[in-house]
Motif scaffolding. Sequence first.
Motif, short mmCIF file in Angstrom:
data_model
loop_
_atom_site.label_atom_id
_atom_site.label_comp_id
_atom_site.label_asym_id
_atom_site.label_seq_id
_atom_site.Cartn_x
_atom_site.Cartn_y
_atom_site.Cartn_z
N GLY A 168 0.81 -1.22 0.00
CA GLY A 168 0.00 0.00 0.00
C GLY A 168 0.84 1.26 0.00
N VAL A 169 1.88 1.27 0.82
CA VAL A 169 2.78 2.41 0.88
C VAL A 169 3.53 2.57 -0.44
N ALA A 170 4.07 1.47 -0.96
CA ALA A 170 4.83 1.53 -2.21
C ALA A 170 3.94 1.94 -3.38
N GLN A 171 2.73 1.41 -3.42
CA GLN A 171 1.84 1.72 -4.52
C GLN A 171 1.44 3.19 -4.51
N ALA A 172 1.21 3.74 -3.33
CA ALA A 172 0.87 5.16 -3.23
C ALA A 172 2.01 6.03 -3.78
N ALA A 173 3.25 5.64 -3.45
CA ALA A 173 4.40 6.43 -3.91
C ALA A 173 4.58 6.33 -5.41
N VAL A 174 4.45 5.12 -5.95
CA VAL A 174 4.65 4.92 -7.38
C VAL A 174 3.55 5.61 -8.19
N GLU A 175 2.31 5.53 -7.72
CA GLU A 175 1.22 6.22 -8.42
C GLU A 175 1.45 7.73 -8.41
N ALA A 176 1.94 8.26 -7.29
CA ALA A 176 2.23 9.69 -7.23
C ALA A 176 3.35 10.06 -8.19
N GLY A 177 4.36 9.20 -8.29
CA GLY A 177 5.44 9.46 -9.23
C GLY A 177 4.97 9.47 -10.67
N ASN A 178 4.11 8.53 -11.02
CA ASN A 178 3.57 8.50 -12.38
C ASN A 178 2.77 9.76 -12.67
N GLU A 179 1.95 10.18 -11.72
CA GLU A 179 1.12 11.36 -11.93
C GLU A 179 1.95 12.64 -12.02
N ALA A 180 3.11 12.63 -11.35
CA ALA A 180 4.00 13.79 -11.39
C ALA A 180 4.96 13.72 -12.58
N PHE A 181 4.79 12.71 -13.46
CA PHE A 181 5.68 12.48 -14.61
C PHE A 181 7.12 12.29 -14.18
N ASP A 182 7.29 11.69 -13.00
CA ASP A 182 8.63 11.39 -12.48
C ASP A 182 8.56 10.04 -11.77
N PRO A 183 8.36 8.96 -12.55
CA PRO A 183 8.10 7.66 -11.92
C PRO A 183 9.22 7.17 -11.01
N TYR A 184 10.47 7.50 -11.35
CA TYR A 184 11.56 6.99 -10.52
C TYR A 184 11.68 7.74 -9.20
N LEU A 185 11.18 8.97 -9.14
CA LEU A 185 11.08 9.65 -7.85
C LEU A 185 10.09 8.89 -6.97
#
Length: 282
Positions: A168-185
């Motif tokens: 859940g924690v990892a998925q929230a971070a990865v989804e936020a990175g995708n939405e910010a157009f910075d997936p590796y962040l």
Amino acid sequence: MDPVFGQLLAEYPRFRTALEPAAHSRVLTVAELAAPAVIERAVVAAGELFGVTDPRHAGQLWWFSAVNALVAPSVTAMVEYGRVPDLDLGTGELFVRDPEDGCGDPGAGYWIGFTPGSFVSGSSDADPRNPQRRSGEGFTRSVAPVVESLSLVTGVKPAPLWAVVSDGVAQAAVEAGNEAFDPYLGVRTAVALVSGLGAAGPGDGVVVPQPRFLDISVTGGTVTPTDMEAVFAEEEPDGVHTVVKRASCCMIYRSPTAGKCLSCPKQKPEERERKLVSGLVP
């Protein structure tokens, strides 16, 4: 509420119900959330909402929803704005959005939320004691009694419940990175948070699973393991959508009205990849 959350809600209004108590919400402590009666009500509510009859499946379904509601707004703020809310639930306002004693609708007692009351400061991501890691540690310490109570009430062993926390924690971070157009962040944030989950230690020999990631090419449709060297070198991939290769199951497929979700780990890898690609590639 800190102004950063006003900015977050302006850009992502979907977080409002998880971040702001409503007029009928009931504020409670972590100890109150962990009370068997509250957990039992949440499990019953899962059955009312989704038709899941086995308390083990209903409890895991509630916990999957709960973890997302508790962390997603804060983790998105970490990725989008570089502010790190403290995920120790005792430092902010924890609430049940539709408490059983204040709402007669089916599902009352299921939905919870969290308004952070403080932020974690620290040095760069290169520091093993970075703020995201410490925020993850606080989350582990604060939800440990909830996991223990949920395990006792439903019969689900602690290990899969902690896997839900990690995913859940990892998925929230990865989804936020995708939405910010910075997936590796998003991936770096996920790794730091989950390292904090593990550092705090759930105890009883339970190991918090480390997150795994996949990159989907949005033009070619190929799926490959995320290049972690590129992640930590802070490279910016071109045309990549990153997903978590989950270790946990939300159990929604146990509902008579739902199937397996897009990233469900209980389906064949090739089927999961096909679904992930079909949702992204024209």
